[in-house]
Design a protein around this motif. Structure first.
Motif, PDB file in Angstrom:
ATOM      1  N   GLY A  39       0.735  -1.317   0.100  1.00 16.47           N
ATOM      2  CA  GLY A  39      -0.078  -0.198  -0.111  1.00 16.47           C
ATOM      3  C   GLY A  39       0.741   1.249  -0.058  1.00 16.47           C
ATOM      4  N   LEU A  40       2.137   1.178  -0.141  1.00 18.82           N
ATOM      5  CA  LEU A  40       3.150   2.467  -0.184  1.00 18.82           C
ATOM      6  C   LEU A  40       4.133   2.228  -1.102  1.00 18.82           C
ATOM      7  CD1 LEU A  40       5.330   2.403   2.912  1.00 18.82           C
ATOM      8  CD2 LEU A  40       4.240   0.736   1.966  1.00 18.82           C
ATOM      9  N   ILE A  41       4.659   2.985  -1.818  1.00 23.52           N
ATOM     10  CA  ILE A  41       5.758   3.035  -2.511  1.00 23.52           C
ATOM     11  C   ILE A  41       7.079   2.859  -1.566  1.00 23.52           C
ATOM     12  CG2 ILE A  41       7.352   4.122  -4.164  1.00 23.52           C
ATOM     13  CD1 ILE A  41       4.852   6.210  -4.738  1.00 23.52           C
ATOM     14  N   PHE A  42       7.272   1.649  -1.554  1.00 28.96           N
ATOM     15  CA  PHE A  42       8.123   1.155  -0.426  1.00 28.96           C
ATOM     16  C   PHE A  42       9.729   1.449  -1.001  1.00 28.96           C
ATOM     17  CE2 PHE A  42       9.865  -1.833   2.736  1.00 28.96           C
ATOM     18  CZ  PHE A  42      10.952  -2.318   2.481  1.00 28.96           C
ATOM     19  N   SER A  43       9.913   1.479  -1.914  1.00 24.16           N
ATOM     20  CA  SER A  43      11.556   2.001  -2.372  1.00 24.16           C
ATOM     21  C   SER A  43      11.693   3.540  -2.045  1.00 24.16           C
ATOM     22  CB  SER A  43      11.902   1.885  -3.725  1.00 24.16           C
ATOM     23  OG  SER A  43      10.920   2.353  -4.822  1.00 24.16           O
ATOM     24  N   GLU A  99      17.853  -8.950  27.692  1.00 28.40           N
ATOM     25  CA  GLU A  99      17.354  -7.664  27.624  1.00 28.40           C
ATOM     26  C   GLU A  99      16.887  -7.037  26.279  1.00 28.40           C
ATOM     27  OE1 GLU A  99      19.620  -8.325  30.807  1.00 28.40           O
ATOM     28  OE2 GLU A  99      20.315  -8.526  29.028  1.00 28.40           O
ATOM     29  N   ASP A 100      16.919  -8.132  25.302  1.00 28.93           N
ATOM     30  CA  ASP A 100      16.335  -7.830  23.863  1.00 28.93           C
ATOM     31  C   ASP A 100      14.773  -8.360  24.146  1.00 28.93           C
ATOM     32  OD1 ASP A 100      19.545  -9.039  22.687  1.00 28.93           O
ATOM     33  OD2 ASP A 100      18.817  -6.858  22.797  1.00 28.93           O
ATOM     34  N   THR A 101      14.561  -8.596  24.980  1.00 30.02           N
ATOM     35  CA  THR A 101      12.958  -9.071  25.071  1.00 30.02           C
ATOM     36  C   THR A 101      12.178  -8.023  24.883  1.00 30.02           C
ATOM     37  OG1 THR A 101      13.599 -11.117  26.314  1.00 30.02           O
ATOM     38  CG2 THR A 101      11.453 -10.321  26.390  1.00 30.02           C
ATOM     39  N   ALA A 102      11.149  -8.039  24.012  1.00 29.17           N
ATOM     40  CA  ALA A 102      10.362  -6.744  23.663  1.00 29.17           C
ATOM     41  C   ALA A 102       9.534  -7.270  22.530  1.00 29.17           C
ATOM     42  CB  ALA A 102      11.152  -5.667  23.354  1.00 29.17           C
ATOM     43  N   ILE A 103       8.313  -6.272  22.219  1.00 27.14           N
ATOM     44  CA  ILE A 103       7.685  -6.270  20.922  1.00 27.14           C
ATOM     45  C   ILE A 103       8.388  -5.476  20.184  1.00 27.14           C
ATOM     46  CG2 ILE A 103       5.386  -5.826  19.769  1.00 27.14           C
ATOM     47  CD1 ILE A 103       4.363  -6.261  22.306  1.00 27.14           C
ATOM     48  N   TYR A 104       8.927  -6.214  18.931  1.00 29.86           N
ATOM     49  CA  TYR A 104       9.545  -5.545  17.758  1.00 29.86           C
ATOM     50  C   TYR A 104       8.701  -5.065  16.891  1.00 29.86           C
ATOM     51  CZ  TYR A 104      14.025  -6.812  19.734  1.00 29.86           C
ATOM     52  OH  TYR A 104      15.167  -6.890  20.739  1.00 29.86           O
ATOM     53  N   LEU A 105       8.635  -3.778  16.547  1.00 32.86           N
ATOM     54  CA  LEU A 105       7.698  -2.965  15.620  1.00 32.86           C
ATOM     55  C   LEU A 105       8.672  -2.591  14.279  1.00 32.86           C
ATOM     56  CD1 LEU A 105       6.887  -1.595  18.660  1.00 32.86           C
ATOM     57  CD2 LEU A 105       4.941  -1.794  17.237  1.00 32.86           C
ATOM     58  N   CYS A 106       8.014  -2.662  12.965  1.00 33.78           N
ATOM     59  CA  CYS A 106       8.413  -2.167  11.770  1.00 33.78           C
ATOM     60  C   CYS A 106       7.726  -0.710  11.377  1.00 33.78           C
ATOM     61  CB  CYS A 106       8.010  -3.171  10.629  1.00 33.78           C
ATOM     62  SG  CYS A 106       8.399  -2.653   9.149  1.00 33.78           S
ATOM     63  N   ALA A 107       8.624  -0.029  11.117  1.00 40.81           N
ATOM     64  CA  ALA A 107       8.054   1.401  10.619  1.00 40.81           C
ATOM     65  C   ALA A 107       8.525   1.977   9.332  1.00 40.81           C
ATOM     66  CB  ALA A 107       8.336   2.284  11.968  1.00 40.81           C
ATOM     67  N   ALA A 108       7.572   2.656   8.644  1.00 43.45           N
ATOM     68  CA  ALA A 108       7.947   3.166   7.301  1.00 43.45           C
ATOM     69  C   ALA A 108       8.190   4.984   7.545  1.00 43.45           C
ATOM     70  CB  ALA A 108       7.024   2.794   6.392  1.00 43.45           C
ATOM     71  N   LYS A 109       9.112   5.278   7.038  1.00 42.76           N
ATOM     72  CA  LYS A 109       9.229   6.780   6.992  1.00 42.76           C
ATOM     73  C   LYS A 109       9.228   7.234   5.576  1.00 42.76           C
ATOM     74  CE  LYS A 109      12.510  10.256   8.809  1.00 42.76           C
ATOM     75  NZ  LYS A 109      12.748  10.874   7.516  1.00 42.76           N
ATOM     76  N   VAL A 110       8.180   8.099   5.171  1.00 47.74           N
ATOM     77  CA  VAL A 110       7.845   8.611   3.948  1.00 47.74           C
ATOM     78  C   VAL A 110       8.770  10.086   3.285  1.00 47.74           C
ATOM     79  CG1 VAL A 110       5.728   7.417   3.965  1.00 47.74           C
ATOM     80  CG2 VAL A 110       5.782   9.755   4.317  1.00 47.74           C
ATOM     81  N   VAL A 111       9.140  10.642   4.350  1.00 49.04           N
ATOM     82  CA  VAL A 111       9.586  11.998   4.084  1.00 49.04           C
ATOM     83  C   VAL A 111      11.122  11.876   4.592  1.00 49.04           C
ATOM     84  CG1 VAL A 111       9.793  14.286   4.496  1.00 49.04           C
ATOM     85  CG2 VAL A 111       7.620  12.865   4.475  1.00 49.04           C
TER      86      VAL A 111
END
Length: 124
Positions: free
Chosen positions: A26-30, A89-101
């Motif tokens: 749904g986005l221009i990934f590149s 200490e790396d235990t966590a929820i890992y989230l992916c994020a996209a920055k468009v600007v």
């Protein structure tokens, strides 16, 4: 509709490895810089890794540098996080994020789109 879907989390023993993936649609990934963040219970969201649109530039905090590697595939619209030498200490929820600007950022507020996250648990 933009979707970021993470996968690959799980339970691993200290010293082990996991490879997370994030499928984007749904986005221009590149055209997007991508980032990985993590959030542990009771803690603030923490920057983990970021990669430029072409993949030529990456950046990590000292806490994961040398252990984690971010990469991307602009044909498959995927971003990955290879995690080695994991510790509790790396235990966590890992989230992916996209920055468009503009380019990469370590600041979570700079990212417009977020996935739901995948749980990573490292046992001692």
């Amino acid at each position: 509709q933009v979707q970021l879907v993470e996968a690959g989390g799980g339970l691993v023993q200290a010293g082990g490895s996991l490879r997370l993936s994030c499928a984007a649609s749904g986005l221009i990934f590149s055209s997007c810089a991508m980032g990985w963040f993590r959030q542990a219970p009771g803690k603030e969201r923490e920057f983990v890794a970021t990669i430029s649109r072409s993949g030529s530039i990456t950046y990590y905090p000292d806490s994961v540098k040398g252990r984690f590697t971010i990469s991307r595939d602009n044909v498959k619209n995927m971003v990955y996080l290879q995690m080695n030498s994991l510790n509790p200490e790396d235990t966590a929820i890992y989230l992916c994020a996209a920055k468009v600007v503009w380019g990469i950022s370590t600041n979570s507020s700079a990212y417009k789109y977020w996935g739901q996250g995948t749980q990573v648990t490292v046992s001692s």
